[in-house]
Scaffold this motif. Structure first.
Motif, PDB file in Angstrom:
ATOM      1  N   LEU A  99     -11.193-135.089  49.582  1.00 60.29           N
ATOM      2  CA  LEU A  99     -11.841-134.266  48.790  1.00 60.29           C
ATOM      3  C   LEU A  99     -10.839-133.584  47.591  1.00 60.29           C
ATOM      4  O   LEU A  99     -11.281-133.421  46.535  1.00 60.29           O
ATOM      5  CB  LEU A  99     -12.641-133.157  49.414  1.00 60.29           C
ATOM      6  CG  LEU A  99     -13.517-132.234  48.742  1.00 60.29           C
ATOM      7  CD1 LEU A  99     -14.712-133.116  48.123  1.00 60.29           C
ATOM      8  CD2 LEU A  99     -14.226-131.077  49.493  1.00 60.29           C
ATOM      9  N   GLY A 100      -9.948-133.100  48.071  1.00 58.85           N
ATOM     10  CA  GLY A 100      -8.802-132.690  47.368  1.00 58.85           C
ATOM     11  C   GLY A 100      -8.156-133.595  46.366  1.00 58.85           C
ATOM     12  O   GLY A 100      -7.956-133.520  45.232  1.00 58.85           O
ATOM     13  N   LEU A 101      -8.209-134.938  46.607  1.00 58.44           N
ATOM     14  CA  LEU A 101      -7.660-135.842  45.831  1.00 58.44           C
ATOM     15  C   LEU A 101      -8.864-136.268  44.883  1.00 58.44           C
ATOM     16  O   LEU A 101      -8.411-136.676  43.877  1.00 58.44           O
ATOM     17  CB  LEU A 101      -7.146-137.143  46.725  1.00 58.44           C
ATOM     18  CG  LEU A 101      -5.810-137.066  47.523  1.00 58.44           C
ATOM     19  CD1 LEU A 101      -5.441-138.273  48.419  1.00 58.44           C
ATOM     20  CD2 LEU A 101      -4.589-136.783  46.613  1.00 58.44           C
ATOM     21  N   VAL A 136     -13.197-142.199  53.860  1.00 63.21           N
ATOM     22  CA  VAL A 136     -13.983-143.177  53.122  1.00 63.21           C
ATOM     23  C   VAL A 136     -15.532-142.464  52.929  1.00 63.21           C
ATOM     24  O   VAL A 136     -16.095-142.585  51.993  1.00 63.21           O
ATOM     25  CB  VAL A 136     -14.293-144.412  54.194  1.00 63.21           C
ATOM     26  CG1 VAL A 136     -15.601-145.006  53.689  1.00 63.21           C
ATOM     27  CG2 VAL A 136     -13.127-145.233  54.265  1.00 63.21           C
ATOM     28  N   ALA A 137     -15.848-141.700  53.970  1.00 64.47           N
ATOM     29  CA  ALA A 137     -17.171-140.774  53.615  1.00 64.47           C
ATOM     30  C   ALA A 137     -17.240-139.910  52.571  1.00 64.47           C
ATOM     31  O   ALA A 137     -18.216-139.878  51.646  1.00 64.47           O
ATOM     32  CB  ALA A 137     -17.550-139.988  54.796  1.00 64.47           C
ATOM     33  N   VAL A 138     -16.034-139.206  52.010  1.00 63.64           N
ATOM     34  CA  VAL A 138     -15.961-138.544  50.972  1.00 63.64           C
ATOM     35  C   VAL A 138     -16.151-139.137  49.662  1.00 63.64           C
ATOM     36  O   VAL A 138     -16.879-138.922  48.956  1.00 63.64           O
ATOM     37  CB  VAL A 138     -14.680-137.858  50.964  1.00 63.64           C
ATOM     38  CG1 VAL A 138     -14.458-137.171  49.630  1.00 63.64           C
ATOM     39  CG2 VAL A 138     -14.485-136.683  52.019  1.00 63.64           C
ATOM     40  N   SER A 139     -15.680-140.403  49.441  1.00 63.51           N
ATOM     41  CA  SER A 139     -15.699-141.253  48.401  1.00 63.51           C
ATOM     42  C   SER A 139     -17.132-141.717  48.262  1.00 63.51           C
ATOM     43  O   SER A 139     -17.745-141.447  46.985  1.00 63.51           O
ATOM     44  CB  SER A 139     -15.057-142.525  48.573  1.00 63.51           C
ATOM     45  OG  SER A 139     -13.564-142.155  48.755  1.00 63.51           O
ATOM     46  N   LEU A 183      -6.832-150.920  39.271  1.00 62.26           N
ATOM     47  CA  LEU A 183      -5.789-150.883  38.062  1.00 62.26           C
ATOM     48  C   LEU A 183      -5.190-149.845  37.691  1.00 62.26           C
ATOM     49  O   LEU A 183      -4.326-149.692  36.585  1.00 62.26           O
ATOM     50  CB  LEU A 183      -6.322-151.950  36.754  1.00 62.26           C
ATOM     51  CG  LEU A 183      -6.921-153.026  37.351  1.00 62.26           C
ATOM     52  CD1 LEU A 183      -7.538-153.645  36.076  1.00 62.26           C
ATOM     53  CD2 LEU A 183      -5.779-154.167  37.879  1.00 62.26           C
ATOM     54  N   ASN A 184      -5.378-148.717  38.609  1.00 63.32           N
ATOM     55  CA  ASN A 184      -4.769-147.384  38.150  1.00 63.32           C
ATOM     56  C   ASN A 184      -3.608-147.170  39.150  1.00 63.32           C
ATOM     57  O   ASN A 184      -3.680-146.697  40.150  1.00 63.32           O
ATOM     58  CB  ASN A 184      -5.869-146.360  38.401  1.00 63.32           C
ATOM     59  CG  ASN A 184      -5.253-145.108  38.051  1.00 63.32           C
ATOM     60  OD1 ASN A 184      -3.986-144.844  37.811  1.00 63.32           O
ATOM     61  ND2 ASN A 184      -6.584-143.924  37.960  1.00 63.32           N
ATOM     62  N   PRO A 185      -2.535-147.035  38.647  1.00 62.69           N
ATOM     63  CA  PRO A 185      -1.127-147.016  39.698  1.00 62.69           C
ATOM     64  C   PRO A 185      -1.176-145.829  40.178  1.00 62.69           C
ATOM     65  O   PRO A 185      -0.736-145.340  41.197  1.00 62.69           O
ATOM     66  CB  PRO A 185       0.114-147.147  38.491  1.00 62.69           C
ATOM     67  CG  PRO A 185      -0.319-148.115  37.323  1.00 62.69           C
ATOM     68  CD  PRO A 185      -1.756-147.596  37.399  1.00 62.69           C
ATOM     69  N   HIS A 186      -1.870-144.712  39.351  1.00 65.22           N
ATOM     70  CA  HIS A 186      -1.739-143.190  39.859  1.00 65.22           C
ATOM     71  C   HIS A 186      -2.629-143.241  41.179  1.00 65.22           C
ATOM     72  O   HIS A 186      -2.357-142.601  42.092  1.00 65.22           O
ATOM     73  CB  HIS A 186      -2.290-142.359  38.721  1.00 65.22           C
ATOM     74  CG  HIS A 186      -1.402-142.263  37.594  1.00 65.22           C
ATOM     75  ND1 HIS A 186      -0.291-141.537  37.567  1.00 65.22           N
ATOM     76  CD2 HIS A 186      -1.683-142.500  36.293  1.00 65.22           C
ATOM     77  CE1 HIS A 186       0.308-141.674  36.513  1.00 65.22           C
ATOM     78  NE2 HIS A 186      -0.549-142.282  35.637  1.00 65.22           N
ATOM     79  N   ALA A 187      -3.715-144.024  41.179  1.00 70.73           N
ATOM     80  CA  ALA A 187      -4.700-143.982  42.166  1.00 70.73           C
ATOM     81  C   ALA A 187      -3.885-144.648  43.415  1.00 70.73           C
ATOM     82  O   ALA A 187      -4.173-144.036  44.544  1.00 70.73           O
ATOM     83  CB  ALA A 187      -5.874-144.507  41.977  1.00 70.73           C
ATOM     84  N   LEU A 218     -11.717-133.761  60.350  1.00 68.34           N
ATOM     85  CA  LEU A 218     -11.734-132.594  59.358  1.00 68.34           C
ATOM     86  C   LEU A 218     -10.579-132.538  58.314  1.00 68.34           C
ATOM     87  O   LEU A 218     -10.443-132.293  56.921  1.00 68.34           O
ATOM     88  CB  LEU A 218     -11.474-131.324  60.100  1.00 68.34           C
ATOM     89  CG  LEU A 218     -11.526-130.149  59.233  1.00 68.34           C
ATOM     90  CD1 LEU A 218     -12.807-130.100  58.533  1.00 68.34           C
ATOM     91  CD2 LEU A 218     -11.376-128.999  59.983  1.00 68.34           C
ATOM     92  N   HIS A 219      -9.135-133.121  59.000  1.00 69.95           N
ATOM     93  CA  HIS A 219      -8.237-133.427  58.091  1.00 69.95           C
ATOM     94  C   HIS A 219      -8.331-134.224  56.831  1.00 69.95           C
ATOM     95  O   HIS A 219      -8.125-134.272  55.740  1.00 69.95           O
ATOM     96  CB  HIS A 219      -6.997-133.745  58.883  1.00 69.95           C
ATOM     97  CG  HIS A 219      -5.650-133.950  58.113  1.00 69.95           C
ATOM     98  ND1 HIS A 219      -4.411-134.926  58.619  1.00 69.95           N
ATOM     99  CD2 HIS A 219      -5.261-133.582  56.876  1.00 69.95           C
ATOM    100  CE1 HIS A 219      -3.606-134.764  57.828  1.00 69.95           C
ATOM    101  NE2 HIS A 219      -3.986-134.017  56.565  1.00 69.95           N
ATOM    102  N   GLY A 220      -8.916-135.503  57.451  1.00 66.28           N
ATOM    103  CA  GLY A 220      -9.172-136.608  56.520  1.00 66.28           C
ATOM    104  C   GLY A 220     -10.192-136.153  55.526  1.00 66.28           C
ATOM    105  O   GLY A 220     -10.032-136.512  54.141  1.00 66.28           O
ATOM    106  N   PHE A 221     -11.378-135.421  55.663  1.00 62.10           N
ATOM    107  CA  PHE A 221     -12.342-134.780  54.956  1.00 62.10           C
ATOM    108  C   PHE A 221     -11.675-134.013  53.752  1.00 62.10           C
ATOM    109  O   PHE A 221     -11.771-134.273  52.553  1.00 62.10           O
ATOM    110  CB  PHE A 221     -13.327-134.217  55.784  1.00 62.10           C
ATOM    111  CG  PHE A 221     -14.504-133.955  54.707  1.00 62.10           C
ATOM    112  CD1 PHE A 221     -15.815-134.891  54.566  1.00 62.10           C
ATOM    113  CD2 PHE A 221     -14.696-132.781  54.159  1.00 62.10           C
ATOM    114  CE1 PHE A 221     -16.522-134.441  53.520  1.00 62.10           C
ATOM    115  CE2 PHE A 221     -15.703-132.204  53.404  1.00 62.10           C
ATOM    116  CZ  PHE A 221     -16.755-133.277  53.050  1.00 62.10           C
ATOM    117  N   ILE A 222     -10.782-133.086  54.240  1.00 65.09           N
ATOM    118  CA  ILE A 222     -10.490-132.145  53.382  1.00 65.09           C
ATOM    119  C   ILE A 222      -9.272-132.783  52.259  1.00 65.09           C
ATOM    120  O   ILE A 222      -9.233-132.442  51.178  1.00 65.09           O
ATOM    121  CB  ILE A 222      -9.693-130.832  54.042  1.00 65.09           C
ATOM    122  CG1 ILE A 222     -10.751-130.327  55.040  1.00 65.09           C
ATOM    123  CG2 ILE A 222      -8.933-129.922  52.997  1.00 65.09           C
ATOM    124  CD1 ILE A 222     -10.199-128.971  55.640  1.00 65.09           C
TER     125      ILE A 222
END
Length: 211
Positions: A12-14, A155-158, A123-127, A5-9
């Motif tokens: 998702l927020g990111l 991973v599932a969220v992505s 190639l996105n330093p922010h990511a 649940l922590h990973g999912f939330i």
């Protein structure tokens, strides 16, 4: 289940805020004549996110940021790719043919979809910083199976998110009979991507001058 649940939330927020990855995948869902034609963009973006998440959680990607020259090179490559991708999106549009059927004038082929998706992901330093700084550090609270569940949830969220974006873009295409909305979206996306490239270039120049 707490780790999952922590990973999912957290993931998702990111991923929710508007970003180049999101814009690109949505645009391909809207531009392609069939949803299945946008699959390369969805798969490439999802696989790149999976790679970044796994590397961040297991500490490998942090090594890249220790090499200043490599980080600057990645930022420069990111600026160039974003500038080119903005140009490609600006030129893409949806036209109506004489028989009333819509067609994409410049829907990106699979190879370009993959190239652009990989570039805006890796190639996105922010990511990279968000993945390492937020997901990577949050994963330190877990070990063993709990860490695996945390990783799987991120991973599932992505995968779900990028598939949903392509579906939303495809739905926009079906409801946009004239193709004007897609054309305006492509131009707005190009401006957004160019703006991101300028911000990245500004940070790159500032870091080089400071160094």
């Amino acid at each position: 289940m707490e780790a999952a649940l922590h990973g999912f939330i957290l993931a998702l927020g990111l991923i929710l805020p508007l970003g180049v990855q999101n814009v690109f995948v949505f645009a391909q869902g809207a531009a392609q004549p069939r949803l299945s034609r946008a699959l390369p963009a969805v798969l490439a973006a999802s696989l790149c996110d999976t790679l970044l998440i796994v590397l961040a959680i297991f500490g490998v990607s942090a090594v890249v940021l220790k090499f200043e020259a490599l980080r600057i090179l990645l930022m420069l490559a990111g600026v160039l790719f974003l500038a080119y991708m903005g140009f490609a999106l600006w030129r893409s549009r949806s036209d109506s043919s004489g028989n009333g059927k819509e067609e994409s004038a410049r829907a990106l082929p699979s190879s370009k979809q993959i190239l652009f998706a990989v570039s805006v992901s890796l190639l996105n330093p922010h990511a990279l910083l968000d993945t390492i700084g937020v997901i990577g550090t949050s994963a330190l609270a877990y070990e063993g199976d709990a860490k695996l569940r945390f990783t799987a949830a991120c991973v599932a969220v992505s995968w779900l998110w990028f598939a949903g974006l392509a579906c939303a873009g495809s739905a926009l295409r079906r409801f946009d009979g004239s193709g004007r909305a897609i054309g305006w979206f492509n131009r707005g996306s190009a401006l957004f991507i160019w703006g991101t490239a300028l911000v990245l270039l500004q940070k790159l120049v500032a870091e080089m001058l400071a160094g």
